[in-house]
Design an enzyme around this catalytic site. Structure first.
Site, PDB file in Angstrom:
ATOM      1  CB  THR A 148     -22.387   6.181  -1.248  1.00 47.47           C
ATOM      2  OG1 THR A 148     -21.070   6.399  -2.252  1.00 47.47           O
ATOM      3  CG2 THR A 148     -23.032   4.740  -1.662  1.00 47.47           C
ATOM      4  CG  PHE A 194     -20.349   5.658 -10.748  1.00 52.08           C
ATOM      5  CD1 PHE A 194     -20.870   4.805  -9.955  1.00 52.08           C
ATOM      6  CD2 PHE A 194     -21.151   6.982 -11.416  1.00 52.08           C
ATOM      7  CE1 PHE A 194     -22.421   4.852 -10.287  1.00 52.08           C
ATOM      8  CE2 PHE A 194     -22.144   6.891 -11.409  1.00 52.08           C
ATOM      9  CZ  PHE A 194     -23.111   5.913 -10.534  1.00 52.08           C
ATOM     10  CG  LEU A 195     -15.142   9.839  -8.468  1.00 47.67           C
ATOM     11  CD1 LEU A 195     -14.694  11.236  -7.936  1.00 47.67           C
ATOM     12  CD2 LEU A 195     -14.731  10.141  -9.963  1.00 47.67           C
ATOM     13  CG  PHE A 226     -13.541  -4.437 -11.054  1.00 41.83           C
ATOM     14  CD1 PHE A 226     -13.077  -3.327 -11.813  1.00 41.83           C
ATOM     15  CD2 PHE A 226     -13.731  -4.318  -9.805  1.00 41.83           C
ATOM     16  CE1 PHE A 226     -12.763  -2.053 -11.053  1.00 41.83           C
ATOM     17  CE2 PHE A 226     -13.215  -3.085  -9.168  1.00 41.83           C
ATOM     18  CZ  PHE A 226     -12.938  -1.900  -9.845  1.00 41.83           C
ATOM     19  CB  CYS A 261     -16.559   2.188  -1.695  1.00 45.54           C
ATOM     20  SG  CYS A 261     -15.739   3.757  -1.760  1.00 45.54           S
TER      21      CYS A 261
HETATM   22  C1  UGA Z   1     -14.807   1.976  -5.842  1.00 46.02           C
HETATM   23  C2  UGA Z   1     -15.429   1.674  -7.301  1.00 46.02           C
HETATM   24  O1  UGA Z   1     -14.589   1.006  -8.096  1.00 46.02           O
HETATM   25  C3  UGA Z   1     -15.741   3.155  -7.902  1.00 46.02           C
HETATM   26  O2  UGA Z   1     -16.334   3.205  -8.993  1.00 46.02           O
HETATM   27  C4  UGA Z   1     -16.706   4.060  -6.811  1.00 46.02           C
HETATM   28  O3  UGA Z   1     -17.041   5.106  -7.014  1.00 46.02           O
HETATM   29  C5  UGA Z   1     -15.930   3.923  -5.407  1.00 46.02           C
HETATM   30  O4  UGA Z   1     -15.554   2.382  -4.902  1.00 46.02           O
HETATM   31  C6  UGA Z   1     -16.836   4.411  -4.610  1.00 46.02           C
HETATM   32  O5  UGA Z   1     -17.862   4.039  -4.229  1.00 46.02           O
HETATM   33  O6  UGA Z   1     -16.362   5.593  -4.034  1.00 46.02           O
HETATM   34  P1  UGA Z   1     -12.478   1.811  -4.990  1.00 46.02           P
HETATM   35  O7  UGA Z   1     -13.006   1.840  -3.540  1.00 46.02           O
HETATM   36  O8  UGA Z   1     -11.488   3.350  -4.957  1.00 46.02           O
HETATM   37  O9  UGA Z   1     -13.611   2.313  -6.084  1.00 46.02           O
HETATM   38  O10 UGA Z   1     -11.729   0.834  -5.388  1.00 46.02           O
HETATM   39  P2  UGA Z   1     -11.582  -0.404  -6.407  1.00 46.02           P
HETATM   40  O11 UGA Z   1     -10.765   0.155  -7.761  1.00 46.02           O
HETATM   41  O12 UGA Z   1     -13.001  -0.442  -7.219  1.00 46.02           O
HETATM   42  O13 UGA Z   1     -11.005  -1.611  -5.824  1.00 46.02           O
HETATM   43  C7  UGA Z   1     -11.959  -2.026  -4.612  1.00 46.02           C
HETATM   44  C8  UGA Z   1     -11.301  -3.487  -4.230  1.00 46.02           C
HETATM   45  O14 UGA Z   1     -11.202  -4.439  -5.103  1.00 46.02           O
HETATM   46  C9  UGA Z   1      -9.617  -3.153  -3.810  1.00 46.02           C
HETATM   47  O15 UGA Z   1      -9.418  -3.795  -2.809  1.00 46.02           O
HETATM   48  C10 UGA Z   1      -9.031  -4.163  -4.888  1.00 46.02           C
HETATM   49  O16 UGA Z   1      -7.821  -4.297  -5.004  1.00 46.02           O
HETATM   50  C11 UGA Z   1      -9.835  -4.986  -5.264  1.00 46.02           C
HETATM   51  N1  UGA Z   1      -9.885  -5.329  -6.751  1.00 46.02           N
HETATM   52  C12 UGA Z   1     -10.382  -4.683  -7.875  1.00 46.02           C
HETATM   53  C13 UGA Z   1      -9.639  -6.858  -6.809  1.00 46.02           C
HETATM   54  O17 UGA Z   1      -9.379  -7.528  -5.784  1.00 46.02           O
HETATM   55  N2  UGA Z   1      -9.677  -7.363  -8.223  1.00 46.02           N
HETATM   56  C14 UGA Z   1     -10.056  -6.446  -9.294  1.00 46.02           C
HETATM   57  O18 UGA Z   1     -10.010  -7.063 -10.306  1.00 46.02           O
HETATM   58  C15 UGA Z   1     -10.379  -5.255  -8.953  1.00 46.02           C
END
Ligand code: UGA
Length: 474
Positions: free
Chosen positions: A174, A200-201, A297, A308
């Site tokens: 990124t 977008f992983l 989300f 991220c």
């Molecule tokens: C995120 C994006 O979802 C990916 O698409 C992107 O590629 C990645 O960042 C990146 O830039 O490399 P990630 O950091 O693995 O992925 O985690 P997420 O699943 O997006 O969760 C991020 C945070 O949001 C976590 O702390 C999670 O607990 C929180 N979250 C997520 C919530 O509090 N509520 C939700 O409904 C979803």
């Protein structure tokens, strides 16, 4: 915008959406097209895709690089992954994967067995003779919030002299808008193209996300280079968005910022629900059923974290600021997130009776989300730090964390974390916690208080066991 080599305003995008699968077959998209189709604009023609497998180098074998390398090998390409960490390379060469990522161990072992995947020390060693070189090195946050490009720049410097004529350098990390130009400049190789292909992983489901993406974004000034990168993804059923590098780089930041905004929004709505006596679970069901909003989300929690969202939202605020736009909305999204950590601390303090001084708090979950072992920017750690500042003694347990952490008494199981605790706080949504018997937990604790910051537990069961239950927004 960061970096010294700024580019001008965004150009008209040349966007084409079509299916890789279809391109692999007849080069035609049969109607009706399942994805939005826009007409190719100037300079862009639908790529002629050759089914030849590429010889690919991946520079950096962190979460993104390792997943990218292993998945590209799974698609049939020959992949050489290079990293500076000799021990990591040696372990990976034996099939030992250092991170928790569903399905990755198997892919790495399959790749090694088939000979499609190799690990070497050094970016230049990996890049030698490669047709495509994926840069997957970290872009940590600089002191001013901007992304630090030094790893990308030094990787580009290192590979520059060994690149084959006509090779394509692919930015997977990124990177701030304009970075493709920075890489071009550092490479100093007009015969080599630089393409942006953001990832977008999600950690925990990265392999699945790579092989079943919602879209594949390719940003290139050279249509031929875009076609060649697109051709690597044959067999991956997803629409392609082909555009210029600046737009591709912006898509990555905008996607993460939007997702972070969704979560901050729902956390703010949860606060409103608490104030007016509504239940956020039902509210989310109600709004998520509107297709324009969707259910994804919208899970309230202790705030977003990880490697991220925190970094990318701050970087985008900075990119916008440098370009003359005050991204007030995104600053609000970030500020709601910090408030959310504080709101969870408030709940734990309330549960402890108004003061945390000397109070034992049992914490379930340390990672930033479930199904990963990643602790980077974990809301759980931020909350624990705040609890400790107020004098609390924290006993923590997480299924994937074994190493000692400063100021946390690390426990071997969730029960040990509750022994003698006045409050139990659930901070990561591990499924294992959902099914634990509240009666047994209550017997171990000095008081029956639970703060469920993920709305994970079955509230009635805990209340029946005599617990005072506080969730988020309900
Ligand atoms: C995120 C994006 O979802 C990916 O698409 C992107 O590629 C990645 O960042 C990146 O830039 O490399 P990630 O950091 O693995 O992925 O985690 P997420 O699943 O997006 O969760 C991020 C945070 O949001 C976590 O702390 C999670 O607990 C929180 N979250 C997520 C919530 O509090 N509520 C939700 O409904 C979803």
């Amino acid at each position: 915008m960061t970096g010294s080599d700024q580019i001008g305003p965004l150009r008209t995008s040349r966007t084409v959406s079509h299916r890789a699968r279809t391109m692999a077959g007849r080069g035609e998209v049969p109607g009706p097209a399942p994805f939005p189709m826009t007409s190719p604009r100037s300079g862009w023609t639908r790529p002629v895709i050759s089914p030849l497998m590429g010889h690919i180098a991946v520079v950096g074998v962190g979460y993104v690089g390792l997943t990218t390398g292993a998945c590209l090998a799974k698609l049939g390409h020959t992949v050489v992954c290079g990293d500076v960490d000799e021990a990591r390379v040696a372990n990976l060469s034996k099939g030992e994967v250092p991170i928790v990522e569903a399905g990755l161990d198997q892919l790495v072992r399959d790749g090694l067995r088939s000979g499609n995947l190799r690990f070497v020390v050094g970016a230049a060693t990996a890049a030698e003779g490669a047709e495509f070189i994926y840069l997957c090195v970290p872009t940590p946050q600089g002191e001013d919030g901007s992304a630090d490009l030094s790893y990308i720049e030094s990787a580009a410097r290192e590979i520059s002299s060994v690149l084959e004529e006509g090779a394509i350098v692919v930015n997977k990390s990124t990177v701030p808008v304009g970075s493709a130009k920075v890489v071009e400049r550092v490479l100093g190789r007009p015969d080599v193209s630089v393409v942006s292909n953001p990832e977008f992983l999600r950690e925990g489901s990265a392999v699945h996300d790579f092989l079943h993406p919602d879209r594949i974004v390719v940003g290139a000034d050279d249509p031929n280079a875009a076609s060649r990168v697109a051709a690597l993804y044959l067999g991956v059923p997803a629409p392609f968005i082909v555009t210029d590098p600046a737009s591709a780089e912006t898509i990555k930041y905008a996607a993460n910022a939007f997702l972070a905004a969704k979560i901050s929004f729902v956390n703010a709505i949860a606060a409103v629900c608490e104030a007016v006596g509504a239940d956020v679970t039902d509210v989310v069901l109600g709004i998520g059923s509107d297709k324009r909003i969707g259910h994804d989300f919208l899970r309230p929690g202790p705030g977003w974290g990880g490697s991220c969202f925190p970094k990318d939202t701050r970087a985008l605020v900075r990119i916008a600021e440098d370009a003359g736009y005050d991204f007030d909305l995104l600053r609000g999204v970030i500020s709601v997130n910090s408030q959310q950590h504080a709101r969870v601390v408030d709940k734990i303090r309330d549960a402890a009776g108004g003061s945390l001084d000397g109070v034992v708090v049992g914490v379930w979950g340390l990672t930033f989300k479930a199904r990963t072992d990643d602790l980077r920017d974990s809301p759980s750690l931020a909350i624990i730090e705040a609890l400790r500042r107020e004098g609390a003694v924290v006993q923590g347990y997480d299924p994937t964390v074994e190493r000692e952490l400063d100021g946390i008494q690390l426990c071997v199981d969730p029960y040990e974390a509750c022994a003698g605790a006045r409050v139990l706080a659930v901070l990561t949504e591990w499924d294992d916690f959902r099914w634990i018997d509240p009666e047994h937990v209550g017997e171990l604790m000095s008081a029956r208080q639970v703060v469920d910051a993920r709305n994970l537990l079955e509230r009635p069961a805990w209340q029946r066991a005599g617990f005072t239950y506080q969730g988020i927004g309900r």
